[in-house]
Design a protein around this motif. Structure first.
Motif, PDB file in Angstrom:
ATOM      1  N   GLY A   1     -11.712  -5.250   8.635  1.00 27.98           N
ATOM      2  CA  GLY A   1     -10.711  -5.025   7.594  1.00 27.98           C
ATOM      3  C   GLY A   1      -9.392  -5.672   7.935  1.00 27.98           C
ATOM      4  O   GLY A   1      -8.983  -5.720   9.094  1.00 27.98           O
ATOM      5  N   ASN A   2      -8.741  -6.172   6.939  1.00 29.16           N
ATOM      6  CA  ASN A   2      -7.442  -6.793   7.176  1.00 29.16           C
ATOM      7  C   ASN A   2      -6.335  -5.743   7.104  1.00 29.16           C
ATOM      8  O   ASN A   2      -6.592  -4.540   7.019  1.00 29.16           O
ATOM      9  N   PHE A   3      -5.100  -6.182   7.145  1.00 32.64           N
ATOM     10  CA  PHE A   3      -3.955  -5.279   7.191  1.00 32.64           C
ATOM     11  C   PHE A   3      -3.892  -4.379   5.960  1.00 32.64           C
ATOM     12  O   PHE A   3      -3.572  -3.192   6.080  1.00 32.64           O
ATOM     13  N   LEU A   4      -4.186  -4.925   4.781  1.00 28.63           N
ATOM     14  CA  LEU A   4      -4.086  -4.119   3.563  1.00 28.63           C
ATOM     15  C   LEU A   4      -5.106  -2.988   3.538  1.00 28.63           C
ATOM     16  O   LEU A   4      -4.775  -1.870   3.140  1.00 28.63           O
ATOM     17  N   THR A   5      -6.328  -3.264   3.951  1.00 31.35           N
ATOM     18  CA  THR A   5      -7.339  -2.210   3.915  1.00 31.35           C
ATOM     19  C   THR A   5      -7.058  -1.142   4.964  1.00 31.35           C
ATOM     20  O   THR A   5      -7.265   0.046   4.711  1.00 31.35           O
ATOM     21  N   ARG A   6      -6.572  -1.541   6.109  1.00 32.81           N
ATOM     22  CA  ARG A   6      -6.250  -0.558   7.147  1.00 32.81           C
ATOM     23  C   ARG A   6      -5.051   0.292   6.744  1.00 32.81           C
ATOM     24  O   ARG A   6      -5.039   1.499   6.947  1.00 32.81           O
ATOM     25  N   SER A   7      -4.052  -0.324   6.171  1.00 33.43           N
ATOM     26  CA  SER A   7      -2.879   0.452   5.739  1.00 33.43           C
ATOM     27  C   SER A   7      -3.223   1.353   4.554  1.00 33.43           C
ATOM     28  O   SER A   7      -2.677   2.455   4.432  1.00 33.43           O
ATOM     29  N   THR A   8      -4.138   0.926   3.699  1.00 33.69           N
ATOM     30  CA  THR A   8      -4.595   1.784   2.614  1.00 33.69           C
ATOM     31  C   THR A   8      -5.323   2.995   3.163  1.00 33.69           C
ATOM     32  O   THR A   8      -5.133   4.114   2.680  1.00 33.69           O
ATOM     33  N   ALA A   9      -6.139   2.801   4.185  1.00 36.08           N
ATOM     34  CA  ALA A   9      -6.847   3.923   4.801  1.00 36.08           C
ATOM     35  C   ALA A   9      -5.875   4.899   5.452  1.00 36.08           C
ATOM     36  O   ALA A   9      -6.033   6.119   5.330  1.00 36.08           O
ATOM     37  N   VAL A  10      -4.844   4.381   6.113  1.00 37.56           N
ATOM     38  CA  VAL A  10      -3.849   5.252   6.749  1.00 37.56           C
ATOM     39  C   VAL A  10      -3.092   6.047   5.686  1.00 37.56           C
ATOM     40  O   VAL A  10      -2.874   7.262   5.837  1.00 37.56           O
ATOM     41  N   LEU A  11      -2.688   5.391   4.621  1.00 41.78           N
ATOM     42  CA  LEU A  11      -1.978   6.101   3.555  1.00 41.78           C
ATOM     43  C   LEU A  11      -2.877   7.112   2.849  1.00 41.78           C
ATOM     44  O   LEU A  11      -2.412   8.179   2.451  1.00 41.78           O
ATOM     45  N   ALA A  12      -4.155   6.797   2.707  1.00 39.18           N
ATOM     46  CA  ALA A  12      -5.079   7.744   2.079  1.00 39.18           C
ATOM     47  C   ALA A  12      -5.248   8.988   2.944  1.00 39.18           C
ATOM     48  O   ALA A  12      -5.255  10.117   2.436  1.00 39.18           O
ATOM     49  N   ILE A  13      -5.351   8.809   4.252  1.00 41.96           N
ATOM     50  CA  ILE A  13      -5.447   9.961   5.155  1.00 41.96           C
ATOM     51  C   ILE A  13      -4.167  10.787   5.090  1.00 41.96           C
ATOM     52  O   ILE A  13      -4.208  12.025   5.052  1.00 41.96           O
ATOM     53  N   GLY A  14      -3.019  10.117   5.069  1.00 42.06           N
ATOM     54  CA  GLY A  14      -1.750  10.827   4.930  1.00 42.06           C
ATOM     55  C   GLY A  14      -1.640  11.572   3.610  1.00 42.06           C
ATOM     56  O   GLY A  14      -1.136  12.697   3.555  1.00 42.06           O
ATOM     57  N   PHE A  15      -2.142  10.961   2.545  1.00 39.70           N
ATOM     58  CA  PHE A  15      -2.107  11.590   1.223  1.00 39.70           C
ATOM     59  C   PHE A  15      -2.929  12.877   1.214  1.00 39.70           C
ATOM     60  O   PHE A  15      -2.477  13.912   0.733  1.00 39.70           O
ATOM     61  N   PHE A  16      -4.138  12.820   1.768  1.00 38.89           N
ATOM     62  CA  PHE A  16      -4.981  14.005   1.792  1.00 38.89           C
ATOM     63  C   PHE A  16      -4.416  15.087   2.703  1.00 38.89           C
ATOM     64  O   PHE A  16      -4.471  16.277   2.389  1.00 38.89           O
ATOM     65  N   ALA A  17      -3.864  14.688   3.843  1.00 38.88           N
ATOM     66  CA  ALA A  17      -3.272  15.665   4.754  1.00 38.88           C
ATOM     67  C   ALA A  17      -2.064  16.351   4.111  1.00 38.88           C
ATOM     68  O   ALA A  17      -1.915  17.575   4.185  1.00 38.88           O
ATOM     69  N   LEU A  18      -1.207  15.558   3.466  1.00 41.66           N
ATOM     70  CA  LEU A  18      -0.051  16.145   2.790  1.00 41.66           C
ATOM     71  C   LEU A  18      -0.471  17.034   1.631  1.00 41.66           C
ATOM     72  O   LEU A  18       0.168  18.061   1.359  1.00 41.66           O
ATOM     73  N   SER A  19      -1.541  16.664   0.941  1.00 41.98           N
ATOM     74  CA  SER A  19      -2.044  17.505  -0.149  1.00 41.98           C
ATOM     75  C   SER A  19      -2.461  18.875   0.370  1.00 41.98           C
ATOM     76  O   SER A  19      -2.150  19.896  -0.236  1.00 41.98           O
ATOM     77  N   LEU A  20      -3.158  18.882   1.498  1.00 40.12           N
ATOM     78  CA  LEU A  20      -3.583  20.159   2.072  1.00 40.12           C
ATOM     79  C   LEU A  20      -2.398  20.988   2.561  1.00 40.12           C
ATOM     80  O   LEU A  20      -2.347  22.208   2.359  1.00 40.12           O
ATOM     81  N   ILE A  21      -1.436  20.351   3.180  1.00 39.43           N
ATOM     82  CA  ILE A  21      -0.264  21.068   3.696  1.00 39.43           C
ATOM     83  C   ILE A  21       0.558  21.642   2.548  1.00 39.43           C
ATOM     84  O   ILE A  21       0.956  22.818   2.573  1.00 39.43           O
TER      85      ILE A  21
END
Length: 110
Positions: free
Chosen positions: A49-69
């Motif tokens: 994966g290039n930079f965009l796909t990796r950063s999308t994955a990081v933001l998606a994990i952050g989005f789900f974590a923040l949703s739960l919190i």
């Protein structure tokens, strides 16, 4: 704390939508593959994966974590004064303060 998390949540969601929109889809190269004679790479591995796909994955994990919190914080959040629960008591006070007038006769016009 809650307001800060909501602002971060908003920024992460906007960033996630932006990153998803600027990425090129996997099917975008299919048309070029047919004419170039590289049909073996049509459904092959796309590599790392290039930079965009990796950063999308990081933001998606952050989005789900923040949703739960935020969901956990808002579920345990106690409201101090709910105006809708006090409507009946306010209406009873108005009824008690209203002057009662007695009708002496009928006011029906002839």
């Amino acid at each position: 704390m809650y307001e800060v998390l909501m602002v971060v949540y908003l920024m992460v969601s906007i960033g996630l939508v932006g990153l998803i929109l600027i990425q090129q889809g996997k099917g975008a190269d299919m048309g070029a593959s047919f004419g170039a004679g590289a049909s073996g790479t049509l459904f092959g591995s796309s590599g790392s994966g290039n930079f965009l796909t990796r950063s999308t994955a990081v933001l998606a994990i952050g989005f789900f974590a923040l949703s739960l919190i935020i969901g956990n914080l808002s579920a345990n959040h106690v409201k101090q004064g709910d105006a809708w629960n006090e409507i009946n008591s306010a209406a009873e006070q108005v009824v008690e303060q209203a002057p009662v007038t007695e009708e002496t006769g009928t006011n029906i016009p002839d």
